[in-house]
Design a protein around this motif. Structure first.
Motif, PDB file in Angstrom:
ATOM      1  N   LYS A   1       0.726  -0.993  -0.213  1.00 27.30           N
ATOM      2  CA  LYS A   1      -0.066   0.052  -0.297  1.00 27.30           C
ATOM      3  C   LYS A   1       1.038   1.332   0.149  1.00 27.30           C
ATOM      4  CE  LYS A   1      -4.126   2.101   2.782  1.00 27.30           C
ATOM      5  NZ  LYS A   1      -4.014   1.653   3.836  1.00 27.30           N
ATOM      6  N   LEU A   2       2.099   0.726   0.480  1.00 21.34           N
ATOM      7  CA  LEU A   2       2.743   2.489   0.373  1.00 21.34           C
ATOM      8  C   LEU A   2       3.317   2.505  -0.169  1.00 21.34           C
ATOM      9  CD1 LEU A   2       5.194   2.584   4.575  1.00 21.34           C
ATOM     10  CD2 LEU A   2       3.443   3.531   3.162  1.00 21.34           C
ATOM     11  N   VAL A   3       4.261   1.586  -0.782  1.00 21.38           N
ATOM     12  CA  VAL A   3       4.509   1.734  -2.704  1.00 21.38           C
ATOM     13  C   VAL A   3       3.316   2.739  -3.015  1.00 21.38           C
ATOM     14  CG1 VAL A   3       5.095   0.971  -4.558  1.00 21.38           C
ATOM     15  CG2 VAL A   3       5.756  -0.244  -2.235  1.00 21.38           C
ATOM     16  N   ASP A   4       2.269   1.702  -3.473  1.00 14.41           N
ATOM     17  CA  ASP A   4       1.194   2.337  -4.099  1.00 14.41           C
ATOM     18  C   ASP A   4       1.020   3.681  -4.070  1.00 14.41           C
ATOM     19  OD1 ASP A   4       1.006  -0.803  -5.583  1.00 14.41           O
ATOM     20  OD2 ASP A   4      -0.820  -1.378  -4.355  1.00 14.41           O
ATOM     21  N   GLU A   5       0.611   4.599  -2.867  1.00 11.59           N
ATOM     22  CA  GLU A   5       0.622   5.867  -2.702  1.00 11.59           C
ATOM     23  C   GLU A   5       1.683   6.481  -2.895  1.00 11.59           C
ATOM     24  OE1 GLU A   5      -1.547   5.072   1.424  1.00 11.59           O
ATOM     25  OE2 GLU A   5      -3.111   4.239   0.815  1.00 11.59           O
TER      26      GLU A   5
ATOM     27  N   LYS B   1       4.271   6.495  -1.653  1.00  6.48           N
ATOM     28  CA  LYS B   1       4.709   7.127  -0.191  1.00  6.48           C
ATOM     29  C   LYS B   1       6.076   6.845   0.165  1.00  6.48           C
ATOM     30  CE  LYS B   1       0.493   7.729   2.239  1.00  6.48           C
ATOM     31  NZ  LYS B   1      -0.073   6.955   3.449  1.00  6.48           N
ATOM     32  N   VAL B   2       6.649   6.028  -0.182  1.00  6.40           N
ATOM     33  CA  VAL B   2       7.670   4.821  -0.232  1.00  6.40           C
ATOM     34  C   VAL B   2       8.154   4.717  -1.317  1.00  6.40           C
ATOM     35  CG1 VAL B   2       9.375   2.848  -0.439  1.00  6.40           C
ATOM     36  CG2 VAL B   2       7.241   4.508   2.081  1.00  6.40           C
ATOM     37  N   SER B   3       9.698   4.736  -2.436  1.00  4.08           N
ATOM     38  CA  SER B   3       9.598   4.523  -3.430  1.00  4.08           C
ATOM     39  C   SER B   3       9.884   2.557  -3.798  1.00  4.08           C
ATOM     40  CB  SER B   3      11.519   4.674  -4.342  1.00  4.08           C
ATOM     41  OG  SER B   3      11.629   4.307  -3.193  1.00  4.08           O
ATOM     42  N   ASN B   4       9.395   1.949  -4.835  1.00  8.25           N
ATOM     43  CA  ASN B   4       9.336   0.655  -4.655  1.00  8.25           C
ATOM     44  C   ASN B   4      10.795   0.497  -4.511  1.00  8.25           C
ATOM     45  OD1 ASN B   4       8.384  -1.743  -5.101  1.00  8.25           O
ATOM     46  ND2 ASN B   4       9.546  -1.504  -6.962  1.00  8.25           N
ATOM     47  N   SER B   5      12.039   0.661  -5.076  1.00 10.62           N
ATOM     48  CA  SER B   5      13.748   0.473  -4.370  1.00 10.62           C
ATOM     49  C   SER B   5      13.631   0.766  -3.899  1.00 10.62           C
ATOM     50  CB  SER B   5      14.486   1.109  -5.353  1.00 10.62           C
ATOM     51  OG  SER B   5      14.875   2.366  -4.854  1.00 10.62           O
ATOM     52  N   ALA B   6      13.458   1.675  -2.524  1.00  8.24           N
ATOM     53  CA  ALA B   6      13.270   1.939  -0.649  1.00  8.24           C
ATOM     54  C   ALA B   6      12.545   1.222  -0.102  1.00  8.24           C
ATOM     55  CB  ALA B   6      12.988   3.536  -1.066  1.00  8.24           C
ATOM     56  N   ALA B   7      11.483   0.385  -0.333  1.00  5.26           N
ATOM     57  CA  ALA B   7      10.468  -0.190  -0.171  1.00  5.26           C
ATOM     58  C   ALA B   7      10.999  -2.260  -0.051  1.00  5.26           C
ATOM     59  CB  ALA B   7       9.557  -0.543  -1.010  1.00  5.26           C
TER      60      ALA B   7
ATOM     61  N   PRO C   1       5.258  -1.081   8.279  1.00  8.76           N
ATOM     62  CA  PRO C   1       6.250  -0.683   7.136  1.00  8.76           C
ATOM     63  C   PRO C   1       6.222   1.095   6.946  1.00  8.76           C
ATOM     64  CG  PRO C   1       4.244  -1.297   6.356  1.00  8.76           C
ATOM     65  CD  PRO C   1       4.142  -1.693   8.005  1.00  8.76           C
ATOM     66  N   GLU C   2       5.223   1.824   7.734  1.00  6.54           N
ATOM     67  CA  GLU C   2       4.868   2.973   7.332  1.00  6.54           C
ATOM     68  C   GLU C   2       5.300   4.224   8.474  1.00  6.54           C
ATOM     69  OE1 GLU C   2       1.596   5.059   6.291  1.00  6.54           O
ATOM     70  OE2 GLU C   2       2.290   6.432   6.666  1.00  6.54           O
TER      71      GLU C   2
ATOM     72  N   GLN D   1       8.790   6.013   8.565  1.00  5.68           N
ATOM     73  CA  GLN D   1       8.643   7.331   9.023  1.00  5.68           C
ATOM     74  C   GLN D   1      10.447   7.626   9.715  1.00  5.68           C
ATOM     75  OE1 GLN D   1       5.359   9.247   9.866  1.00  5.68           O
ATOM     76  NE2 GLN D   1       6.374  11.182   9.334  1.00  5.68           N
ATOM     77  N   THR D   2      10.386   6.500  10.929  1.00  6.00           N
ATOM     78  CA  THR D   2      11.830   6.581  11.652  1.00  6.00           C
ATOM     79  C   THR D   2      13.332   6.728  10.931  1.00  6.00           C
ATOM     80  OG1 THR D   2      11.377   4.724  11.987  1.00  6.00           O
ATOM     81  CG2 THR D   2      10.892   5.726  13.865  1.00  6.00           C
ATOM     82  N   HIS D   3      12.558   6.217   9.716  1.00  9.13           N
ATOM     83  CA  HIS D   3      14.649   5.924   8.610  1.00  9.13           C
ATOM     84  C   HIS D   3      14.403   7.175   7.514  1.00  9.13           C
ATOM     85  CE1 HIS D   3      14.906   2.292  10.579  1.00  9.13           C
ATOM     86  NE2 HIS D   3      15.439   2.278  11.016  1.00  9.13           N
ATOM     87  N   ASN D   4      13.469   7.617   7.363  1.00  8.25           N
ATOM     88  CA  ASN D   4      12.853   9.139   6.610  1.00  8.25           C
ATOM     89  C   ASN D   4      13.419   8.643   5.356  1.00  8.25           C
ATOM     90  OD1 ASN D   4      12.874  11.830   6.538  1.00  8.25           O
ATOM     91  ND2 ASN D   4      14.980  12.482   7.104  1.00  8.25           N
ATOM     92  N   LEU D   5      12.113   7.615   5.182  1.00  9.87           N
ATOM     93  CA  LEU D   5      12.028   7.285   4.088  1.00  9.87           C
ATOM     94  C   LEU D   5      10.999   7.180   3.018  1.00  9.87           C
ATOM     95  CD1 LEU D   5      13.823   3.522   5.214  1.00  9.87           C
ATOM     96  CD2 LEU D   5      15.047   5.080   3.747  1.00  9.87           C
ATOM     97  N   LEU D   6      10.371   8.199   3.924  1.00  8.59           N
ATOM     98  CA  LEU D   6       8.657   8.816   3.217  1.00  8.59           C
ATOM     99  C   LEU D   6       9.229  10.058   2.127  1.00  8.59           C
ATOM    100  CD1 LEU D   6       6.013   8.924   6.082  1.00  8.59           C
ATOM    101  CD2 LEU D   6       6.434   7.256   4.104  1.00  8.59           C
TER     102      LEU D   6
END
Ligand code: ADP
Ligand code: MG
Length: 488
Positions: free
Chosen positions: A386-390, A392-398, A414-415, A419-424
């Protein structure tokens, strides 16, 4: 002597029928209340019936009948509604009763089939002659005492199903695929663990050869003692070449029972037809005939676990997965069950399949663990999708950053992790457009060159956007916005 020349082997047709014994997972034994469990202290799981004491009366375990019906339904068999049990008499030290209770003339399942892939990957239907209920013998142990044979009766009376195929198998590949399919089915049905190495599933191969196009089958040999799928293949291959060599030399194959020698990959004779046992089957006088009622069959149908072929059909027909993906997911039940749990939480079925077959499977392979022990819950994997589809996170970061952290911190969503790792990543249109305009403004000549046709410069602007956004920009959207502005 075995035949190795391709052109000679090519003249012959292999014919195989398999007899498979599946040890059933039940709480108690087939005809008594003694515990059915593997690996306990020798002779811990016995009772007067196991020990063959006179005056004891066997009773069929309802769980065994239910398991047999499950398998019968899964293998497209007809179910026998009125049946009785039979005694198969022989003497052996690990068989105190002096007979096994089995089903002779009224097997519980008859005339079924399984569809498997042949050597060319095409569908091939293999007939199932019968499936019947029987019991295992105990175990004689020859290698723990130099002078005596020890007897462990824990296995005596453990329920078995014997699955007998028609001689429909025409190649090594078909034999392998059929056996693998039976193993997959008993595992899906939760009736047997299918472990050939430990002997909870055993296979005897009946092998014969004939000239291609011949009308009559050749004489067959039955090969025993293969403890893996691979060894069943090896045994059939050797046996086929041995029989072809005999026929080529003008001889005739004599019907025999043979044993497979895994070290040399050969088979050797155990006994000829003339030594075949005469078991003197007769109806078991101590047991009632068994009536299989509509209600009993209905009950089994209601509790039937999903079958791999039904899941495969649903995945390819309804969820849009490729046959390849659906095949891999349904190969093992725990993987399929994980996928089922994932798609309860996401409708992006393809992404669920990709993540399961991608990072989840690689993690399991690399750590030599099982999906059953995989720490991340299916709903968390769905949340990652869902994070990737929205955006919010790139596919490669996911894949490369969030997923490994999820495995380390399975309690965190995952959200939270992103968030904590600054990946959003930010996909806010105005914010992104602002950055894109800054990036373009930083290179006015390049922007002009792009407009003149040097489209390769997009990469330069992308790099600038990533820099200015501290890598938080969603790359797909950034490139769209850059193109839009540059082509204004
Ligand atoms: P038995 O009672 O001696 O076990 P069956 O007729 O029950 O004999 O057959 C046992 C197995 O042998 C079955 O799986 C069957 O498909 C297989 N079979 C029978 N004839 C042949 C043959 N000519 N070649 C290979 N397999 C055969
Ligand atoms: Mg037989």
């Amino acid at each position: 002597m075995i035949e190795e020349r391709e052109e000679i082997l090519d003249k012959y047709q292999l014919v195989v029928g398999l007899e498979i014994h599946a040890q059933l997972i039940t709480a108690s034994k087939a005809y008594s209340g003694a515990v059915n469990s593997y690996g306990d202290l020798p002779n811990a799981n016995t009772c007067p019936l196991t020990l063959g004491h006179p005056g004891t009366l066997p009773r069929v375990n309802t769980g065994v009948v239910q398991h047999a019906v499950r398998l019968g339904l899964a293998t497209n068999c007809s179910l026998t509604r009125h049946m009785h049990f039979a005694r198969k008499n022989y003497f052996y030290a690990d068989l105190p009763k002096g007979y096994q209770i089995t089903q002779d003339t009224t097997p519980i399942c008859t005339e079924g089939y399984l569809d498997v892939k042949d050597a060319d990957g095409k569908n091939k239907r293999i007939g199932i002659t019968r499936i019947h209920i029987e019991e295992d013998a105990g175990k004689s142990i020859h290698d723990q005492d130099p002078f005596n044979t020890l007897v462990d009766l824990n296995r005596a009376g453990v329920p078995l199903l014997e699955i007998v195929s028609e001689p429909d198998i025409r190649s090594i590949e078909e034999a392998y695929n059929y056996l693998a399919e039976v193993r997959r089915l008993v595992r899906y049905l939760d009736i047997c663990d299918g472990n050939m190495e430990e002997g909870s599933m055993r296979c005897d191969a009946n092998v014969s050869v004939m000239l291609k196009g011949a009308k009559e089958y050749g004489n067959r040999c039955e090969v025993k003692n293969m403890n893996s799928l691979r060894n069943v293949q090896r045994a059939i291959t050797y046996e086929m070449k041995r029989q072809i060599a005999i026929v080529e030399a003008g001889g005739k194959v004599t019907q025999q029972t043979r044993s497979f020698d895994a070290v040399n990959g050969t088979t050797f004779s155990l006994r000829g037809k003339e030594d075949a046992h005469d078991y003197r089957y007769f109806p078991e006088p101590d047991m009632q005939p068994l009536e299989l009622t509509d209600a009993a069959i209905e009950k089994v149908k209601k509790a039937m676990p999903p079958l791999p072929r039904d899941l495969f059909k649903r995945y390819t027909d309804e969820l849009g997965l490729s046959e390849y993906d659906a095949g891999i997911i349904t190969e093992s039940k725990p993987i399929a069950m994980y996928y089922e749990a994932m798609i309860e939480h996401t409708t992006n079925y393809k992404a669920a399949a990709n993540r399961l077959m991608g990072e989840v499977k690689s993690y399991i392979n690399q750590t030599a663990t099982r999906i059953e022990d995989f720490p991340v819950k299916p709903e968390m994997m769905a949340a990652l999708i869902k994070l990737v589809d929205e955006n919010k996170v790139s596919n490669s970061a996911a894949t490369q950053q969030v997923f490994p952290l999820m495995v380390e911190h399975p309690g965190q969503s995952p959200e939270e992790i992103a968030q904590t790792h600054n990946l959003l990543q930010k996909s806010d249109d105005d914010w992104l457009e602002n950055i894109a305009r800054q990036a373009i403004a930083a290179f006015p000549e390049k922007a002009e060159a792009y407009k003149q046709g040097n489209k390769g410069l997009l990469g330069l602007f992308m790099g600038e956007v990533m820099k200015l956004s501290e890598r938080k920009a969603n790359p797909k959207m950034a490139s769209q916005i850059l193109k839009k502005i540059l082509e204004e």
